[in-house]
Scaffold this motif. Structure first.
Motif, PDB file in Angstrom:
ATOM      1  N   ASP A   1       1.823  10.253   5.617  1.00  0.00           N
ATOM      2  CA  ASP A   1       0.651   9.413   5.862  1.00  0.00           C
ATOM      3  C   ASP A   1      -0.514   9.964   5.054  1.00  0.00           C
ATOM      4  OD1 ASP A   1      -1.430   7.875   6.754  1.00  0.00           O
ATOM      5  OD2 ASP A   1      -1.052   8.191   8.882  1.00  0.00           O
TER       6      ASP A   1
ATOM      7  N   TYR B   1      -0.826  16.583   4.126  1.00  0.00           N
ATOM      8  CA  TYR B   1      -0.680  15.287   4.784  1.00  0.00           C
ATOM      9  C   TYR B   1       0.380  15.358   5.872  1.00  0.00           C
ATOM     10  CZ  TYR B   1      -3.213  13.841   0.621  1.00  0.00           C
ATOM     11  OH  TYR B   1      -4.141  13.745  -0.369  1.00  0.00           O
TER      12      TYR B   1
ATOM     13  N   GLY C   1       0.806  -1.222   0.000  1.00  0.00           N
ATOM     14  CA  GLY C   1       0.000   0.000   0.000  1.00  0.00           C
ATOM     15  C   GLY C   1       0.835   1.265   0.000  1.00  0.00           C
ATOM     16  N   ASP C   2       2.160   1.128   0.102  1.00  0.00           N
ATOM     17  CA  ASP C   2       3.036   2.303   0.054  1.00  0.00           C
ATOM     18  C   ASP C   2       3.294   2.708  -1.399  1.00  0.00           C
ATOM     19  OD1 ASP C   2       3.142   2.128   2.758  1.00  0.00           O
ATOM     20  OD2 ASP C   2       5.289   1.715   2.893  1.00  0.00           O
TER      21      ASP C   2
ATOM     22  N   GLY D   1      -4.435   3.877  -4.814  1.00  0.00           N
ATOM     23  CA  GLY D   1      -4.694   3.301  -3.492  1.00  0.00           C
ATOM     24  C   GLY D   1      -3.536   3.422  -2.538  1.00  0.00           C
ATOM     25  N   CYS D   2      -2.849   4.550  -2.549  1.00  0.00           N
ATOM     26  CA  CYS D   2      -1.677   4.725  -1.689  1.00  0.00           C
ATOM     27  C   CYS D   2      -2.106   5.008  -0.253  1.00  0.00           C
ATOM     28  CB  CYS D   2      -0.823   5.888  -2.196  1.00  0.00           C
ATOM     29  SG  CYS D   2      -0.096   5.591  -3.809  1.00  0.00           S
ATOM     30  N   HIS D   3      -1.505   4.333   0.696  1.00  0.00           N
ATOM     31  CA  HIS D   3      -1.724   4.612   2.115  1.00  0.00           C
ATOM     32  C   HIS D   3      -0.628   5.514   2.672  1.00  0.00           C
ATOM     33  CE1 HIS D   3      -4.813   1.626   1.846  1.00  0.00           C
ATOM     34  NE2 HIS D   3      -3.946   0.656   1.592  1.00  0.00           N
ATOM     35  N   ARG D   4       0.582   5.307   2.195  1.00  0.00           N
ATOM     36  CA  ARG D   4       1.712   6.152   2.606  1.00  0.00           C
ATOM     37  C   ARG D   4       2.537   6.504   1.367  1.00  0.00           C
ATOM     38  NH1 ARG D   4       5.037   3.486   7.387  1.00  0.00           N
ATOM     39  NH2 ARG D   4       5.537   2.005   5.716  1.00  0.00           N
TER      40      ARG D   4
ATOM     41  N   GLU E   1      -3.457   8.538   4.670  1.00  0.00           N
ATOM     42  CA  GLU E   1      -4.775   8.121   5.180  1.00  0.00           C
ATOM     43  C   GLU E   1      -5.350   9.118   6.173  1.00  0.00           C
ATOM     44  OE1 GLU E   1      -3.807   4.142   6.643  1.00  0.00           O
ATOM     45  OE2 GLU E   1      -4.955   3.344   4.937  1.00  0.00           O
ATOM     46  N   ARG E   2      -4.546  10.069   6.652  1.00  0.00           N
ATOM     47  CA  ARG E   2      -5.021  11.081   7.610  1.00  0.00           C
ATOM     48  C   ARG E   2      -4.732  12.471   7.056  1.00  0.00           C
ATOM     49  NH1 ARG E   2      -2.408  11.519  12.034  1.00  0.00           N
ATOM     50  NH2 ARG E   2      -0.525  10.363  11.482  1.00  0.00           N
TER      51      ARG E   2
END
Length: 524
Positions: free
Chosen positions: A509, A492, A386-387, A456-459, A511-512
């Protein structure tokens, strides 16, 4: 063997060969010291990538060698070993050429020594690039060409054409070398047989080079339209061109000035001492003419003609001229101190390469010599599903691909852009966006928003060279990089930062996302 004018040749032939072996061993040792101490930079990666993927943006000889060499070589040291071996071969080629043009074993040995410690020759023998091969092939080409022009013979003619063809297919500047060599052919007498040989030579090379001419025209039509590659001629041009002698790892200004002064003294003594026709022909057409042709081309066309590394093949004839002067002074007792001083200062310049230290104003490529290997090791340890990985300039994308994809099997990521400005700049710089998109996908800029939304990147790992001593504020690359960093920092949270030698790694990050100020005020 005939003695050189004003210089007794006291070295027997068998002893000359034995001494050459010692010089070659020393030359190889010099080139192997800390050979893998620092990371590959963009152009080295480009050679490997092009070779592995059959991309012949540059002529293919070195790239084909690179492809087969990479079958067993998988580290920075082992890959660069190819250039080190070729560069050592250039020392032997200089010895052979000096014997041919000066008729002196002593001069041949001095030539081998000067090429062995020439900072520019050492520099390019420690890079995974084609420049050391260009120097080797052009030196051998002069040996074959002079033998054929003077003695004739079908076998010598085939050898001369073969070596010249390899030079053409090693680097685009092989054309400059061969034009100068053709000019030399017109100086032979009797004139009629020389012109006949030159006609055969030119026709054979044209036929051999014909398959690649289409590729050259394809690149030329696009790149000539770009002013990015223009190098206007100015009062600084001669100093810039001296980099073929003092190298990119430049010693302090005072030392450089002394090196050039001593070189000019040895050059003057050498020209006076060695009066063979072949030597003077080599000095004029192997050294001076290619430089003049390149400077003239740069004044007419937008071309990288003044990039001194392309003229590395001129340093061997120059070293032979220095060797003639050194050999003449060596027989006058105290005067041997002069060439020894030059050799000592050149050796000092080489030690800067071992430490990767740059003391003078730095050329562009030096900015890309960061610790990409160390940065990649951090990503390798911390990477998880996911990175995403990205960089903000071309000089970071090639090492990115090499250390993450080729060495560790991790997806190499993207070249990040904002509002397609960098994409447009790439098109202006190269005029080859079609070619780059098809062959170098990692070097095609993509919009940051698109990367985040569709992949779909999370980080996000931001992996880039600092260019601390390179591009200043106001430069496109600097401004683009700062804009990308600011864009990410405002949206981010920054999780962690790692800093290596001239390379930064930032982990964001995704996702936040940070709340815009308006939303924060509403919550209050």
């Amino acid at each position: 063997m005939t003695r050189m004018h004003g210089c007794p040749d006291a070295v027997p032939k068998h002893r000359s060969v034995l001494l050459l072996l010692f010089i070659l061993a020393g030359a190889l040792a010099i080139r192997l010291v800390r050979l893998g101490a620092w990371s590959f930079w963009g152009d080295e990666v480009d050679s490997l990538y092009a070779g592995l993927n059959h991309i012949y943006f540059h002529p293919p000889v070195f790239l084909v060698l690179a492809r087969y060499w990479a079958i067993w070589a998988h580290t920075d040291f082992s890959l660069r070993l190819l250039s080190a071996v070729i560069g050592t071969g250039a020392v032997a080629a200089a010895w052979l050429l000096a014997r041919r043009v000066c008729r002196s074993e002593a001069v041949a040995l001095w030539s081998a020594v000067f090429v062995a410690v020439n900072p520019s020759q050492v520099h390019f023998s420690r890079e995974f690039r084609m420049y050391s091969l260009l120097a080797l092939v052009t030196a051998l080409s002069w040996v074959a060409f002079l033998s054929w022009m003077e003695q004739g013979g079908r076998l010598r003619g085939v050898g001369a054409v073969t070596m010249a063809a390899i030079a053409l297919y090693t680097h685009h500047y092989g054309v400059v070398f061969l034009v100068a060599q053709g000019m030399a052919a017109l100086c032979f007498r009797p004139w009629k047989p020389a012109v006949k040989k030159l006609s055969i030579y030119a026709l054979a090379l044209f036929i051999i080079y014909l398959p690649y001419i289409r590729m050259v025209l394809y690149f030329s039509r696009r790149m000539v339209k770009s002013s990015y590659w223009a190098y206007p001629v100015s009062w600084r041009t001669p100093w810039y061109l001296m980099r073929f002698h003092v190298s990119h790892f430049e010693p302090p200004l005072a030392v450089t000035g002394v090196m050039i002064l001593i070189s000019l003294i040895l050059l003057a003594v050498g020209v006076h001492s060695c009066r063979t026709r072949d030597f003077r022909m080599l000095l004029v057409f192997g050294f001076a003419a290619p430089i003049c042709l390149s400077v003239t081309a740069s004044a007419i066309l937008p071309t990288s003609a003044l990039v001194a590394r392309y003229l590395v093949f001129t340093s061997i004839p120059f070293c032979i001229a220095l060797a003639c002067g050194a050999s003449a002074l060596a027989f006058r007792r105290f005067y041997i101190v002069v060439p020894l001083m030059l050799l000592i200062m050149q050796a000092g310049s080489i030690t800067l390469q071992y430490r990767n230290v740059f003391l003078a104003p730095e050329p562009r490529e030096v900015r890309e010599r960061g610790d990409f290997r160390g940065a990649a090791s951090v990503i390798q340890k911390e990477y998880r599903s996911g990175d995403c990985i990205g960089t903000t300039c071309v000089s970071g994308s090639e090492p990115n691909w090499y250390y993450l994809t080729y060495r560790h099997g991790i997806p190499h990521g993207w070249l990040l852009d904002i509002d397609n400005r960098y994409f447009e700049h790439m098109g202006l710089k190269y005029g080859l966006m079609e070619f780059i998109q098809h062959h170098y996908p990692y070097a095609v800029p993509v919009n940051i928003d698109r990367v985040i939304e569709t992949n779909g990147c999370h980080r996000l790992w931001l992996y880039e060279s600092q260019w601390a001593s390179g591009a200043p504020p106001g430069d496109f690359y600097y401004d683009h990089r700062m804009l990308c960093r600011r864009w990410l920092m405002e949206r981010y949270p920054l999780v962690q930062t790692w800093t290596f030698k001239d390379v930064d790694v930032r982990l964001f990050d995704l996702e936040r996302p940070l709340l815009p100020e308006s939303e924060t005020e509403g919550a209050d």
